[in-house]
Motif scaffolding. Sequence first.
Motif, short mmCIF file in Angstrom:
data_model
loop_
_atom_site.label_atom_id
_atom_site.label_comp_id
_atom_site.label_asym_id
_atom_site.label_seq_id
_atom_site.Cartn_x
_atom_site.Cartn_y
_atom_site.Cartn_z
N ALA B 36 0.91 -1.28 -0.13
CA ALA B 36 -0.10 -0.19 0.11
C ALA B 36 1.07 1.38 0.23
CB ALA B 36 -0.81 -0.11 1.16
N LEU B 39 2.45 1.95 -3.35
CA LEU B 39 1.43 2.35 -4.16
C LEU B 39 1.51 3.93 -4.07
CD1 LEU B 39 -0.87 1.81 -6.42
CD2 LEU B 39 -2.34 1.43 -4.47
N PHE B 40 1.43 4.21 -2.90
CA PHE B 40 1.26 5.56 -2.49
C PHE B 40 2.42 6.38 -3.06
CE2 PHE B 40 2.99 8.70 0.74
CZ PHE B 40 1.85 9.72 0.57
N HIS B 42 4.20 5.88 -5.36
CA HIS B 42 4.00 6.01 -7.07
C HIS B 42 3.28 7.12 -7.24
CE1 HIS B 42 3.24 4.74 -11.13
NE2 HIS B 42 2.04 5.16 -11.06
#
Lengths: 215, 52
Positions: B36, B39-40, B42
Amino acid sequence: MTTNTSSSASHSRTAATLRAEADYVAGRLGFWAQVLFIVAYVGILSTAMFVFQFGLGEMPCPLCITQRMAMMLASLGPVYVVTQSLRGLLTTTKFMVGLGMAVLGAIVGAIMSTRQVELHILPGDPGYGTAIFGLHLYTWALITFMVVLIFAGVILLFGHEFVPIAPRSRGGRRLAWIIVWALVATIAINMLVVFAEEGFNWFLPDDPTRYMLFG
Amino acid sequence: MDTIVFGLILAAAIIIVLNEKRWIIVTSWVVATVAAFVLFIHHVTTALPLNF
């Protein structure tokens, strides 16, 4: 002399009984506090999805999605504590592990929501999405992560007093299991909805406007 | 990627509910959390023009 000794022993017994009862009440309170934690995040996540996303048609942005993830990750700590407690396997170590998950999940979530608050912090910026009581959803998300940190801090301040004791009644135990599985269902529904929003693309666009799975 | 990360969180949740081994539980949770966060990261593409 005998009377005094007997009176002192009786007094100690009464004090010990009172202390045991107080520990039991605190343990039960600790259990339902953990359950309430899960209920709160299930409610928040469900409101975000069913009211704002489906009801008002506001598509969640990529940062909103990561904040939902952090709320779920923080909630898994109390889920661990509650399930272990219901099985009668909860130890102080496992309790600390659960609180650790909640704290780290909340810190990760606070970093994510702070980033989004900063994106819209300049004067004149209208913000992203609908505001509730003057605050946008990402600001409310930051507040919930702060509440989690305060919650964990207060629990830890008391040491072992709030180590949860599961209810004995069938109704209480069933309710706790339903709430645990409600969180699991919430995660599963979010996964399906984000799949509809993202389709077979690797990442969501910065400002999503449609469910890409359906064209 | 978001769907995969949600899948990892769901897997961690099911492991936490059904499993009793602490290291499996903690490992699954850490994997989901790192995914998670990656992803953040990114999605954090630019430095904001703010002074602190």
